[in-house]
Design a protein around this motif. Structure first.
Motif, PDB file in Angstrom:
ATOM      1  N   ALA A  37       0.781  -1.268   0.018  1.00  0.00           N
ATOM      2  CA  ALA A  37       0.050   0.138  -0.038  1.00  0.00           C
ATOM      3  C   ALA A  37       0.954   1.316   0.001  1.00  0.00           C
ATOM      4  CB  ALA A  37      -1.135   0.044   1.205  1.00  0.00           C
ATOM      5  N   HIS A  38       1.251   1.378  -1.382  1.00  0.00           N
ATOM      6  CA  HIS A  38       2.321   2.560  -1.354  1.00  0.00           C
ATOM      7  C   HIS A  38       1.710   4.066  -1.333  1.00  0.00           C
ATOM      8  CE1 HIS A  38       5.349  -0.368  -1.762  1.00  0.00           C
ATOM      9  NE2 HIS A  38       4.896  -0.715  -2.989  1.00  0.00           N
ATOM     10  N   ALA A  39       0.208   3.942  -1.475  1.00  0.00           N
ATOM     11  CA  ALA A  39      -0.220   5.270  -1.440  1.00  0.00           C
ATOM     12  C   ALA A  39      -1.756   5.035  -1.207  1.00  0.00           C
ATOM     13  CB  ALA A  39      -0.328   5.909  -3.008  1.00  0.00           C
ATOM     14  N   GLN A  40      -2.290   6.203  -0.926  1.00  0.00           N
ATOM     15  CA  GLN A  40      -3.653   6.270  -0.377  1.00  0.00           C
ATOM     16  C   GLN A  40      -4.409   5.872  -1.500  1.00  0.00           C
ATOM     17  OE1 GLN A  40      -6.268   9.793   0.268  1.00  0.00           O
ATOM     18  NE2 GLN A  40      -5.700   9.456   2.273  1.00  0.00           N
ATOM     19  N   ARG A  41      -5.649   5.146  -1.569  1.00  0.00           N
ATOM     20  CA  ARG A  41      -6.467   4.492  -2.488  1.00  0.00           C
ATOM     21  C   ARG A  41      -7.910   4.899  -1.924  1.00  0.00           C
ATOM     22  NH1 ARG A  41      -9.000   0.081  -4.674  1.00  0.00           N
ATOM     23  NH2 ARG A  41      -8.865   0.103  -6.873  1.00  0.00           N
ATOM     24  N   ARG A  42      -8.765   5.543  -2.996  1.00  0.00           N
ATOM     25  CA  ARG A  42     -10.213   5.366  -2.443  1.00  0.00           C
ATOM     26  C   ARG A  42     -10.913   4.273  -2.991  1.00  0.00           C
ATOM     27  NH1 ARG A  42     -12.878  10.398  -5.049  1.00  0.00           N
ATOM     28  NH2 ARG A  42     -12.065   9.687  -7.033  1.00  0.00           N
ATOM     29  N   GLY A  43     -11.666   3.800  -2.067  1.00  0.00           N
ATOM     30  CA  GLY A  43     -12.470   2.608  -2.715  1.00  0.00           C
ATOM     31  C   GLY A  43     -14.043   2.908  -3.297  1.00  0.00           C
ATOM     32  N   ARG A  44     -14.480   1.740  -3.558  1.00  0.00           N
ATOM     33  CA  ARG A  44     -15.585   1.858  -4.519  1.00  0.00           C
ATOM     34  C   ARG A  44     -16.669   2.856  -3.821  1.00  0.00           C
ATOM     35  NH1 ARG A  44     -15.284  -1.631  -9.054  1.00  0.00           N
ATOM     36  NH2 ARG A  44     -13.150  -2.172  -9.177  1.00  0.00           N
ATOM     37  N   PHE A  45     -16.964   2.469  -2.533  1.00  0.00           N
ATOM     38  CA  PHE A  45     -18.007   3.229  -1.974  1.00  0.00           C
ATOM     39  C   PHE A  45     -17.669   4.949  -2.110  1.00  0.00           C
ATOM     40  CE2 PHE A  45     -19.536  -0.372   0.294  1.00  0.00           C
ATOM     41  CZ  PHE A  45     -20.814  -0.008   0.599  1.00  0.00           C
ATOM     42  N   GLU A  46     -16.325   5.293  -1.976  1.00  0.00           N
ATOM     43  CA  GLU A  46     -16.021   6.823  -2.016  1.00  0.00           C
ATOM     44  C   GLU A  46     -16.390   6.995  -3.471  1.00  0.00           C
ATOM     45  OE1 GLU A  46     -12.476   9.740  -0.643  1.00  0.00           O
ATOM     46  OE2 GLU A  46     -12.479   7.482  -0.160  1.00  0.00           O
ATOM     47  N   LEU A  47     -15.922   6.317  -4.490  1.00  0.00           N
ATOM     48  CA  LEU A  47     -16.034   6.466  -5.854  1.00  0.00           C
ATOM     49  C   LEU A  47     -17.422   6.758  -6.438  1.00  0.00           C
ATOM     50  CD1 LEU A  47     -13.250   4.155  -7.337  1.00  0.00           C
ATOM     51  CD2 LEU A  47     -12.951   6.575  -7.100  1.00  0.00           C
ATOM     52  N   ALA A  48     -18.343   6.028  -5.567  1.00  0.00           N
ATOM     53  CA  ALA A  48     -19.945   5.854  -5.875  1.00  0.00           C
ATOM     54  C   ALA A  48     -20.512   7.126  -5.291  1.00  0.00           C
ATOM     55  CB  ALA A  48     -20.248   4.513  -5.436  1.00  0.00           C
ATOM     56  N   GLU A  49     -19.767   7.901  -4.333  1.00  0.00           N
ATOM     57  CA  GLU A  49     -20.496   8.992  -3.426  1.00  0.00           C
ATOM     58  C   GLU A  49     -21.428   9.934  -4.574  1.00  0.00           C
ATOM     59  OE1 GLU A  49     -21.448  11.055  -0.196  1.00  0.00           O
ATOM     60  OE2 GLU A  49     -20.249   9.128  -0.295  1.00  0.00           O
ATOM     61  N   GLY A  50     -22.716   9.809  -4.025  1.00  0.00           N
ATOM     62  CA  GLY A  50     -23.805  10.585  -4.817  1.00  0.00           C
ATOM     63  C   GLY A  50     -24.363   9.991  -5.883  1.00  0.00           C
ATOM     64  N   GLY A  51     -23.903   8.639  -6.063  1.00  0.00           N
ATOM     65  CA  GLY A  51     -24.570   7.889  -7.234  1.00  0.00           C
ATOM     66  C   GLY A  51     -25.075   6.417  -6.831  1.00  0.00           C
ATOM     67  N   THR A  52     -24.599   5.558  -7.539  1.00  0.00           N
ATOM     68  CA  THR A  52     -25.251   4.020  -7.127  1.00  0.00           C
ATOM     69  C   THR A  52     -23.880   3.154  -7.365  1.00  0.00           C
ATOM     70  OG1 THR A  52     -27.289   4.527  -8.607  1.00  0.00           O
ATOM     71  CG2 THR A  52     -26.668   2.325  -8.100  1.00  0.00           C
ATOM     72  N   LEU A  53     -23.825   2.435  -6.273  1.00  0.00           N
ATOM     73  CA  LEU A  53     -22.835   1.278  -6.095  1.00  0.00           C
ATOM     74  C   LEU A  53     -23.601  -0.096  -6.486  1.00  0.00           C
ATOM     75  CD1 LEU A  53     -19.978   0.412  -5.332  1.00  0.00           C
ATOM     76  CD2 LEU A  53     -20.642   0.168  -2.905  1.00  0.00           C
ATOM     77  N   PHE A  54     -23.218  -0.811  -7.329  1.00  0.00           N
ATOM     78  CA  PHE A  54     -23.649  -2.163  -7.822  1.00  0.00           C
ATOM     79  C   PHE A  54     -22.836  -3.228  -7.418  1.00  0.00           C
ATOM     80  CE2 PHE A  54     -24.102  -5.424 -11.328  1.00  0.00           C
ATOM     81  CZ  PHE A  54     -25.154  -5.816 -10.622  1.00  0.00           C
ATOM     82  N   LEU A  55     -23.075  -4.122  -6.320  1.00  0.00           N
ATOM     83  CA  LEU A  55     -22.448  -5.227  -5.693  1.00  0.00           C
ATOM     84  C   LEU A  55     -23.028  -6.383  -6.473  1.00  0.00           C
ATOM     85  CD1 LEU A  55     -22.862  -4.154  -1.911  1.00  0.00           C
ATOM     86  CD2 LEU A  55     -20.815  -3.601  -3.489  1.00  0.00           C
ATOM     87  N   ASP A  56     -22.104  -6.548  -7.434  1.00  0.00           N
ATOM     88  CA  ASP A  56     -22.422  -7.816  -8.229  1.00  0.00           C
ATOM     89  C   ASP A  56     -21.850  -9.190  -7.548  1.00  0.00           C
ATOM     90  OD1 ASP A  56     -23.583  -9.494 -10.295  1.00  0.00           O
ATOM     91  OD2 ASP A  56     -22.094  -8.749 -11.768  1.00  0.00           O
ATOM     92  N   GLU A  57     -22.544 -10.261  -7.812  1.00  0.00           N
ATOM     93  CA  GLU A  57     -22.472 -11.554  -7.077  1.00  0.00           C
ATOM     94  C   GLU A  57     -22.123 -11.510  -5.629  1.00  0.00           C
ATOM     95  OE1 GLU A  57     -23.058 -13.959  -8.751  1.00  0.00           O
ATOM     96  OE2 GLU A  57     -22.823 -13.602 -10.625  1.00  0.00           O
ATOM     97  N   ILE A  58     -23.057 -10.836  -4.837  1.00  0.00           N
ATOM     98  CA  ILE A  58     -23.019 -10.654  -3.463  1.00  0.00           C
ATOM     99  C   ILE A  58     -23.023 -11.722  -2.671  1.00  0.00           C
ATOM    100  CG2 ILE A  58     -25.642 -10.294  -3.299  1.00  0.00           C
ATOM    101  CD1 ILE A  58     -22.937  -8.076  -1.467  1.00  0.00           C
ATOM    102  N   GLY A  59     -23.570 -12.821  -3.408  1.00  0.00           N
ATOM    103  CA  GLY A  59     -23.565 -14.403  -2.735  1.00  0.00           C
ATOM    104  C   GLY A  59     -22.093 -14.933  -2.503  1.00  0.00           C
ATOM    105  N   GLU A  60     -21.159 -14.220  -3.299  1.00  0.00           N
ATOM    106  CA  GLU A  60     -19.707 -14.887  -2.967  1.00  0.00           C
ATOM    107  C   GLU A  60     -19.064 -14.201  -2.053  1.00  0.00           C
ATOM    108  OE1 GLU A  60     -19.653 -17.502  -5.226  1.00  0.00           O
ATOM    109  OE2 GLU A  60     -21.656 -16.947  -5.675  1.00  0.00           O
ATOM    110  N   MET A  61     -19.614 -13.236  -1.404  1.00  0.00           N
ATOM    111  CA  MET A  61     -18.839 -12.562  -0.114  1.00  0.00           C
ATOM    112  C   MET A  61     -18.343 -13.284   1.081  1.00  0.00           C
ATOM    113  SD  MET A  61     -19.888  -8.784   1.013  1.00  0.00           S
ATOM    114  CE  MET A  61     -19.574  -7.933  -0.390  1.00  0.00           C
ATOM    115  N   SER A  62     -17.289 -13.326   1.707  1.00  0.00           N
ATOM    116  CA  SER A  62     -17.038 -14.117   2.677  1.00  0.00           C
ATOM    117  C   SER A  62     -17.688 -13.657   3.818  1.00  0.00           C
ATOM    118  CB  SER A  62     -15.400 -13.660   3.021  1.00  0.00           C
ATOM    119  OG  SER A  62     -15.331 -12.399   3.414  1.00  0.00           O
ATOM    120  N   PRO A  63     -17.933 -14.495   5.044  1.00  0.00           N
ATOM    121  CA  PRO A  63     -18.365 -14.069   6.052  1.00  0.00           C
ATOM    122  C   PRO A  63     -17.876 -12.867   6.911  1.00  0.00           C
ATOM    123  CG  PRO A  63     -18.156 -16.371   5.993  1.00  0.00           C
ATOM    124  CD  PRO A  63     -17.378 -15.657   4.802  1.00  0.00           C
ATOM    125  N   LEU A  64     -16.659 -12.590   6.639  1.00  0.00           N
ATOM    126  CA  LEU A  64     -16.177 -11.412   7.618  1.00  0.00           C
ATOM    127  C   LEU A  64     -16.440 -10.420   6.829  1.00  0.00           C
ATOM    128  CD1 LEU A  64     -14.314 -10.148   9.627  1.00  0.00           C
ATOM    129  CD2 LEU A  64     -12.498 -10.499   8.104  1.00  0.00           C
TER     130      LEU A  64
END
Length: 596
Positions: free
Chosen positions: A111-138
């Protein structure tokens, strides 16, 4: 099969050098089509788009879930904001947190630099979480917190960041089944499933095929490709195809022909083998499946030969048939004989007559027939393996069925199989005791969980609906499930077990949500069997159904003395589906009813 009217609406060939500007523009609505299922999806999109409500889109892979998500965004007040998509199944679990929430410099190695995540990139818009069923329990836990509190932290950071995004999630998995199996959090499922949208598979919307071909041709033309036209026979073959890859499979097929056909009409002979196999007059099943069936039949015969069980044949055409209100027989006539004769729904009655006449343990591998049963899991004619073992009760027979299924399915399932009572299966899936719950409670569950607008007042019909739609699909996931001790009212030809309430000595086995078999500790009392037959006939008359005669020969055999025994009927076609990974029964039949 597409009608001539529909076929005539399809595009004719376009020259390979025709310019893309001459093509028809893609249709603005999504998904494309005129079927009732597609119209329903478009109605739902129109209803919910203007709200920030969380939407869960379900459907098989390739049905166009992301397209629906984009349509939701485009029609929403957030349309001017970003639409950010992330495939939760394509990103390793250890990296998904950083992908969604971002990270601070030095948060982890690399992690050599700060990085914005998808939630931040989608601010004011829509975040599409595809294949949510594959997400780990954590990650499910961490996502649940964001959905509840609308705050998150970057990996390696301590500052809470508020988010203003609209969540749209999608999955090809059956999340209620995943919840029941402990692989998906129930609380997260209910957070996501605020407004569900189910996209039907392409095989269930054949009338949409013409418009899809038009739209996909327009997309090809916009990219500078020649459009694709199919011959009438090729179109008929495409209409009969099961489309396991759905619209994506059709899109890929058309691009292949746009490259290879050079503007010429695509005929049947040019279709890929897996599609060509569904052309009229061609076998429904591939040669490899036919070989697998032959091998399965041989293993069944070897299994019973090793146990000294005799193979028998009994008539599939007889003067009597079942009275069960849930089964419909096919009737015919024989010249010079009293009508009607019935194609048998099971060889059960004739095999019991053999047992009463002194036969030892017997089995039969045969064709049986049921009217009104046709679809992904049903064909009016199918193969049944039925056998009877003297001196065994239903528990001992369950053990033998398990041994056979392990021999046939092997490593596709974990062994030993699961065993649970009918009551326990309902309590696990629905949190209700099916034997004692009031009908009003069961009917409410049928409306809420099974989508029944009017479940009716027939208790067994409501229980059957809940078993078929809610409970059954959770069973046999990775491990065969045996369900036993059914309600006494569903005993059929099984004896009753003492207790309060009394239950039937009956069992069923499930694999990956499919009902595979039905077994009984057989009823031997002719008076009780006659009472049940007459109750069935009265119920059929009340429903306006045909009322077949009672099988007096079977009752006479019971009166003569049916030995203490247990019997089971196993649907071999469904077992073959599990063994070969086929998604529909027609894929394992030499000729399905449409080709017969």
């Amino acid at each position: 099969m597409l009608s001539p009217e529909v076929l005539s609406a399809l595009p004719r060939p376009r020259a390979a050098n025709q310019g893309p500007g001459e093509a028809t523009a893609p249709r603005p609505c999504h998904p494309t089509g005129v079927s009732s299922g597609v119209r329903r999806v478009r109605e739902q999109v129109g209803q919910v788009a203007r709200f920030d409500t969380t939407v869960l889109i379900t459907g098989e892979s390739g049905t166009g879930k992301e397209g629906v998500a984009r349509a939701l965004h485009a029609l929403s007040p957030r349309a001017a904001g970003p639409f950010v998509a992330v495939n939760c199944g394509a990103i390793p679990a250890e990296l998904l947190e950083s992908e969604l929430f971002g990270h601070e410099k030095g948060a982890f190695t690399g992690a050599h630099a700060q990085r914005r995540g998808r939630f931040e990139l989608a601010e004011g818009g829509t975040l599409f979480l595809d294949e949510i069923g594959e997400m780990s329990p954590l990650m499910q836990v961490k996502l649940l917190r964001v959905l509840q509190e609308r705050v998150y932290e970057r990996v390696g950071g301590g500052e809470e960041r508020r988010c203003d995004v609209r969540i749209v999630a999608a999955t090809h998995r059956d999340l209620p089944v995943e919840v029941a199996a402990g692989r998906f959090r129930a609380d997260l499922y209910y957070r996501l499933n605020v407004f569900p949208v189910a996209i039907p598979p392409l095989r269930a919307r054949g009338e949409d095929l013409p418009l899809l071909i038009v739209d996909l041709n327009a997309r090809l033309a916009a990219r500078g490709y020649p459009t694709v036209a199919f011959s009438e026979a090729a179109l008929a073959a495409l209409a009969r195809h099961e489309w396991p890859g759905n619209v994506r499979e059709l899109e890929n097929l058309m691009e292949r022909f746009a490259v290879c056909a050079g503007g010429a009409v695509v005929g049947v002979a040019q279709l890929p083998f897996e599609t060509l196999s569904l052309v009229a007059d061609a076998p429904s099943a591939a040669p490899a499946i036919l070989a697998a069936r032959a091998a399965m039949n041989a293993r069944c015969r070897a299994f019973f030969a090793a146990r000294g069980v005799l193979e028998v044949e009994t008539p599939i055409l007889a003067q009597a048939t079942v009275t069960d209100v849930h089964l419909a027989s096919l009737a015919t006539a024989i010249a010079g004989r009293p009508a009607p004769y019935y194609l048998q729904t099971s060889p059960e009655y004739a095999m019991k007559r053999l047992l009463a006449a002194g036969s030892d343990d017997i089995y039969q591998l045969c064709k049986v027939f049921r009217d009104g049963e046709s679809g992904r899991l049903h064909n009016p004619e199918f193969t049944m393996l039925e056998w009877y073992r003297r001196g065994l009760d239903h528990h001992a027979l369950m053990a033998e069925v398990e041994a056979l299924l392990e021999a046939l399915l092997g490593a596709r399932f974990q062994w030993p199989a699961e065993r649970l009572t009918y009551r326990a299966a309902f309590e696990r899936a629905l949190g209700v005791d099916p034997l004692s719950a009031p009908l009003t409670t069961l009917a409410g569950l049928a409306r809420e969980r099974a989508g029944a607008a009017d479940p009716g007042t027939d208790r067994d019909a409501v229980l059957d609906l809940l078993m078929a739609v809610v409970v059954g699909p959770t069973l046999g996931r990775g491990r065969i499930s045996f369900v036993h001790e059914y309600p006494a009212s569903q005993a059929a030809l099984a004896r009753l077990l003492p207790g309060t309430p009394a239950v039937a000595a009956r069992f069923e086995a499930y694999g990956e949500g499919l009902e595979l078999c039905n077994g009984f500790h057989e009823l031997a009392d002719p008076a009780e069997q006659r009472r049940r037959f007459e109750a069935d006939r009265a119920a059929r008359a009340a429903r306006g159904l045909p009322v077949p005669p009672v099988d007096e020969r079977l009752l006479a055999a019971l009166a003569a003395g049916l030995p203490d025994c247990a019997g089971v009927a196993l649907g071999l076609d469904r077992v073959l589906m599990l063994a070969t990974g086929c998604g529909s029964i027609r894929e394992v039949l030499t000729f399905a009813v449409e080709e017969a």
